[in-house]
Design a protein around this motif. Structure first.
Motif, PDB file in Angstrom:
ATOM      1  N   SER A 161       0.786  56.667 125.719  1.00 49.58           N
ATOM      2  CA  SER A 161       0.490  57.428 124.460  1.00 49.58           C
ATOM      3  C   SER A 161       1.823  57.644 123.700  1.00 49.58           C
ATOM      4  CB  SER A 161      -0.221  58.445 124.423  1.00 49.58           C
ATOM      5  OG  SER A 161      -1.529  58.286 125.185  1.00 49.58           O
ATOM      6  N   ILE A 162       2.861  58.228 124.206  1.00 52.10           N
ATOM      7  CA  ILE A 162       4.178  58.651 123.814  1.00 52.10           C
ATOM      8  C   ILE A 162       4.934  57.683 123.271  1.00 52.10           C
ATOM      9  CG2 ILE A 162       6.325  59.956 124.157  1.00 52.10           C
ATOM     10  CD1 ILE A 162       3.858  61.671 123.680  1.00 52.10           C
ATOM     11  N   ILE A 163       4.980  56.601 124.278  1.00 51.21           N
ATOM     12  CA  ILE A 163       5.899  55.462 123.932  1.00 51.21           C
ATOM     13  C   ILE A 163       5.232  54.518 122.639  1.00 51.21           C
ATOM     14  CG2 ILE A 163       6.476  53.097 124.719  1.00 51.21           C
ATOM     15  CD1 ILE A 163       6.635  54.037 127.603  1.00 51.21           C
ATOM     16  N   LEU A 164       4.086  54.337 122.730  1.00 51.34           N
ATOM     17  CA  LEU A 164       3.444  53.653 121.422  1.00 51.34           C
ATOM     18  C   LEU A 164       3.382  54.451 120.318  1.00 51.34           C
ATOM     19  CD1 LEU A 164       0.331  52.246 123.353  1.00 51.34           C
ATOM     20  CD2 LEU A 164       2.528  51.076 122.765  1.00 51.34           C
ATOM     21  N   ILE A 165       3.384  55.904 120.260  1.00 49.50           N
ATOM     22  CA  ILE A 165       3.328  56.889 119.072  1.00 49.50           C
ATOM     23  C   ILE A 165       4.773  56.656 118.722  1.00 49.50           C
ATOM     24  CG2 ILE A 165       3.385  59.236 118.245  1.00 49.50           C
ATOM     25  CD1 ILE A 165       1.346  59.840 120.456  1.00 49.50           C
ATOM     26  N   VAL A 166       5.829  56.754 119.468  1.00 48.28           N
ATOM     27  CA  VAL A 166       7.178  56.635 118.823  1.00 48.28           C
ATOM     28  C   VAL A 166       7.484  55.444 118.175  1.00 48.28           C
ATOM     29  CG1 VAL A 166       9.682  56.669 119.683  1.00 48.28           C
ATOM     30  CG2 VAL A 166       8.011  58.672 120.417  1.00 48.28           C
ATOM     31  N   PHE A 167       6.965  54.282 118.971  1.00 49.51           N
ATOM     32  CA  PHE A 167       7.182  52.894 118.488  1.00 49.51           C
ATOM     33  C   PHE A 167       6.668  52.723 117.008  1.00 49.51           C
ATOM     34  CE2 PHE A 167       6.198  48.332 118.322  1.00 49.51           C
ATOM     35  CZ  PHE A 167       7.202  47.766 118.430  1.00 49.51           C
ATOM     36  N   PHE A 168       5.296  52.911 116.938  1.00 45.80           N
ATOM     37  CA  PHE A 168       4.486  52.701 115.660  1.00 45.80           C
ATOM     38  C   PHE A 168       5.038  53.687 114.492  1.00 45.80           C
ATOM     39  CE2 PHE A 168       1.597  50.469 118.853  1.00 45.80           C
ATOM     40  CZ  PHE A 168       1.759  49.456 118.347  1.00 45.80           C
ATOM     41  N   THR A 169       4.832  54.824 114.820  1.00 47.60           N
ATOM     42  CA  THR A 169       5.171  55.861 113.637  1.00 47.60           C
ATOM     43  C   THR A 169       6.508  55.965 113.426  1.00 47.60           C
ATOM     44  OG1 THR A 169       5.681  57.723 115.344  1.00 47.60           O
ATOM     45  CG2 THR A 169       3.406  57.385 114.703  1.00 47.60           C
ATOM     46  N   SER A 170       7.549  55.735 114.068  1.00 48.32           N
ATOM     47  CA  SER A 170       8.869  55.513 113.629  1.00 48.32           C
ATOM     48  C   SER A 170       9.140  54.195 112.489  1.00 48.32           C
ATOM     49  CB  SER A 170       9.935  55.618 114.728  1.00 48.32           C
ATOM     50  OG  SER A 170       9.662  54.337 115.505  1.00 48.32           O
ATOM     51  N   MET A 171       8.744  53.268 112.961  1.00 45.38           N
ATOM     52  CA  MET A 171       8.531  52.110 112.094  1.00 45.38           C
ATOM     53  C   MET A 171       7.904  52.222 110.592  1.00 45.38           C
ATOM     54  SD  MET A 171       8.500  48.655 114.443  1.00 45.38           S
ATOM     55  CE  MET A 171       7.028  48.860 115.048  1.00 45.38           C
ATOM     56  N   ALA A 172       6.789  52.892 110.908  1.00 41.45           N
ATOM     57  CA  ALA A 172       5.848  53.189 109.756  1.00 41.45           C
ATOM     58  C   ALA A 172       6.634  53.959 108.783  1.00 41.45           C
ATOM     59  CB  ALA A 172       4.271  53.788 110.190  1.00 41.45           C
ATOM     60  N   ALA A 173       7.085  55.183 109.415  1.00 41.98           N
ATOM     61  CA  ALA A 173       7.968  56.062 108.467  1.00 41.98           C
ATOM     62  C   ALA A 173       9.106  55.415 107.805  1.00 41.98           C
ATOM     63  CB  ALA A 173       8.488  57.114 109.379  1.00 41.98           C
ATOM     64  N   TYR A 174       9.624  54.413 108.731  1.00 41.71           N
ATOM     65  CA  TYR A 174      10.850  53.666 108.093  1.00 41.71           C
ATOM     66  C   TYR A 174      10.266  52.968 106.897  1.00 41.71           C
ATOM     67  CZ  TYR A 174      14.718  50.308 107.643  1.00 41.71           C
ATOM     68  OH  TYR A 174      15.557  49.463 107.345  1.00 41.71           O
ATOM     69  N   ALA A 175       9.211  52.237 107.067  1.00 36.83           N
ATOM     70  CA  ALA A 175       8.773  51.491 105.784  1.00 36.83           C
ATOM     71  C   ALA A 175       8.474  52.302 104.870  1.00 36.83           C
ATOM     72  CB  ALA A 175       7.571  50.364 106.394  1.00 36.83           C
ATOM     73  N   LEU A 176       7.853  53.284 104.962  1.00 39.67           N
ATOM     74  CA  LEU A 176       7.318  54.237 103.829  1.00 39.67           C
ATOM     75  C   LEU A 176       8.552  54.775 103.176  1.00 39.67           C
ATOM     76  CD1 LEU A 176       4.497  56.272 105.553  1.00 39.67           C
ATOM     77  CD2 LEU A 176       4.264  54.382 103.633  1.00 39.67           C
ATOM     78  N   SER A 177       9.736  55.108 103.875  1.00 39.23           N
ATOM     79  CA  SER A 177      10.886  55.801 103.394  1.00 39.23           C
ATOM     80  C   SER A 177      11.650  54.683 102.422  1.00 39.23           C
ATOM     81  CB  SER A 177      11.417  56.652 104.282  1.00 39.23           C
ATOM     82  OG  SER A 177      12.183  55.459 105.345  1.00 39.23           O
ATOM     83  N   ARG A 178      11.459  53.483 102.883  1.00 35.92           N
ATOM     84  CA  ARG A 178      12.656  52.503 102.376  1.00 35.92           C
ATOM     85  C   ARG A 178      11.875  51.753 101.147  1.00 35.92           C
ATOM     86  NH1 ARG A 178      15.811  55.458 104.373  1.00 35.92           N
ATOM     87  NH2 ARG A 178      17.479  54.970 105.896  1.00 35.92           N
ATOM     88  N   TYR A 179      10.780  51.528 101.179  1.00 35.46           N
ATOM     89  CA  TYR A 179      10.050  50.826 100.199  1.00 35.46           C
ATOM     90  C   TYR A 179       9.622  51.706  99.135  1.00 35.46           C
ATOM     91  CZ  TYR A 179      10.493  46.832 103.396  1.00 35.46           C
ATOM     92  OH  TYR A 179      11.086  46.004 104.074  1.00 35.46           O
ATOM     93  N   LYS A 180      10.277  51.739  98.047  1.00 31.31           N
ATOM     94  CA  LYS A 180       9.762  52.633  97.149  1.00 31.31           C
ATOM     95  C   LYS A 180       8.899  52.362  96.018  1.00 31.31           C
ATOM     96  CE  LYS A 180      13.029  55.703  98.338  1.00 31.31           C
ATOM     97  NZ  LYS A 180      12.612  56.836  99.109  1.00 31.31           N
ATOM     98  N   ARG A 181       7.480  52.383  96.567  1.00 29.50           N
ATOM     99  CA  ARG A 181       6.171  51.986  95.634  1.00 29.50           C
ATOM    100  C   ARG A 181       5.581  53.029  95.753  1.00 29.50           C
ATOM    101  NH1 ARG A 181       7.301  47.317  98.763  1.00 29.50           N
ATOM    102  NH2 ARG A 181       8.067  45.708  97.669  1.00 29.50           N
ATOM    103  N   LYS A 182       4.356  53.088  94.706  1.00 29.26           N
ATOM    104  CA  LYS A 182       3.345  54.125  94.480  1.00 29.26           C
ATOM    105  C   LYS A 182       2.460  54.072  95.782  1.00 29.26           C
ATOM    106  CE  LYS A 182       3.092  54.296  89.463  1.00 29.26           C
ATOM    107  NZ  LYS A 182       2.334  54.015  88.341  1.00 29.26           N
ATOM    108  N   MET A 183       2.311  52.921  96.227  1.00 23.58           N
ATOM    109  CA  MET A 183       1.387  52.637  97.418  1.00 23.58           C
ATOM    110  C   MET A 183       2.057  53.491  98.610  1.00 23.58           C
ATOM    111  SD  MET A 183      -1.395  52.148  99.011  1.00 23.58           S
ATOM    112  CE  MET A 183      -2.181  51.164  97.633  1.00 23.58           C
ATOM    113  N   SER A 184       3.407  53.461  98.809  1.00 21.88           N
ATOM    114  CA  SER A 184       3.954  54.090  99.905  1.00 21.88           C
ATOM    115  C   SER A 184       3.924  55.758  99.932  1.00 21.88           C
ATOM    116  CB  SER A 184       5.588  53.637  99.837  1.00 21.88           C
ATOM    117  OG  SER A 184       5.623  52.322 100.074  1.00 21.88           O
ATOM    118  N   SER A 185       4.038  56.177  98.677  1.00 25.04           N
ATOM    119  CA  SER A 185       3.766  57.631  98.483  1.00 25.04           C
ATOM    120  C   SER A 185       2.308  57.995  98.654  1.00 25.04           C
ATOM    121  CB  SER A 185       4.432  57.952  97.106  1.00 25.04           C
ATOM    122  OG  SER A 185       5.426  57.794  96.752  1.00 25.04           O
ATOM    123  N   PHE A 186       1.397  57.200  98.300  1.00 18.11           N
ATOM    124  CA  PHE A 186       0.065  57.556  98.663  1.00 18.11           C
ATOM    125  C   PHE A 186      -0.152  57.330 100.073  1.00 18.11           C
ATOM    126  CE2 PHE A 186      -4.400  55.888  99.167  1.00 18.11           C
ATOM    127  CZ  PHE A 186      -4.803  57.033  98.607  1.00 18.11           C
TER     128      PHE A 186
END
Length: 274
Positions: A80-105
């Protein structure tokens, strides 16, 4: 001014010591009583054992089926921890780098879902997983990922906001793609936040009773918290074995915390950056 600062330091030390004792007292009480007989626990709960015995530990070890239960807990927690770190870190990276309204939402939705208690979605979720034959360890791991993603993304997102985008741009100029940028440049800089995510989620998943009791409540799949229920019968409770079992159950997570605790404050601070 020096005198005032001195008294301020003393007050902080006193309050910190008092708070530490308050938090540690229940654990000390459990440890001390795990060396008593059942009758002595009821007669001298708050005192040291008059005739200490270590027999509770091998008995609790055997009756807990500790090796099997420990293996189940370890497998579920680690995967669970390995998959949590893998998926959430990439998701957070995408949300922080792509500056769109949908990312903030999406980011604010992740923050809002942390306020939803598991009990409110418990019955329909278990029913849904039952229909697709996922009331097993795989289903439990998927649920752990889902319930841990919001907090993990929140922590990673804050840390990523403090890392300049210029690093990404420099890596792109060198010919790196997005995956190479993240895993070779950005992710190593998130070490403290990653350790914090690991500790917080490991404690929650390792100690969880309610969710495993609904999903993996079958022979051979019991986790340590589930197996601990064996000591609490309908008419009597084997307190001496239950307390020894609690110590055996929390030792692994305490060891993990001791080795990684120096990163926790730093990681939470990074994750709090706006």
């Amino acid at each position: 001014m020096r005198k005032a600062n001195k008294w301020h330091t003393y007050i902080v030390i006193f309050l910190g010591t008092l708070l530490s004792i308050t938090w540690l007292y229940p654990f000390i009480l459990i440890f001390v009583n795990s060396f008593k007989t059942r009758s002595e626990i009821f007669t001298n709960t708050l005192s040291f054992p008059l005739d200490p015995t270590s027999e509770n530990y091998p008995r609790a070890f055997a009756e807990l089926d500790y090796v099997q239960s420990f293996t189940n807990s370890l497998l579920i927690t680690v995967v669970s921890i390995i998959l949590i770190v893998f998926f959430t870190s990439m998701a957070a990276y995408a949300l922080s780098r792509y500056k769109r309204k949908m990312s903030s939402f999406i980011y604010f939705i992740c923050g809002a879902t942390m306020l939803i208690p598991f009990q409110s979605v418990m019955i329909p979720l278990v029913g849904l997983f039952g229909k697709v034959s996922l009331l097993n360890r795989t289903g439990l791991i998927i649920m752990n990922i889902g319930f841990s993603s919001s907090m993990s993304i929140f922590l990673y997102y804050g840390a990523l906001r403090a890392i300049p985008i210029a690093l990404d741009e420099a890596a792109i100029i060198e010919g790196a793609n997005r995956f190479q940028i993240f895993f070779r440049v950005i992710f190593p800089m998130l070490r403290s936040t990653t350790v914090t995510v690991i500790i917080l989620n490991a404690i929650k998943i390792w100690n969880d009773y309610l969710l495993p009791s609904l999903v993996v409540n079958k022979d051979g799949m019991y986790t340590l918290p589930l197996q601990m229920y064996y000591f609490f019968g309908q008419y009597t409770t084997q307190w001496e074995l239950a307390l020894a079992g609690l110590i055996l159950a929390i030792i692994p997570i305490i060891i993990l915390y001791i080795f990684l605790q120096k990163y926790i404050v730093e990681g939470i601070t990074e994750g709090a950056v706006k």
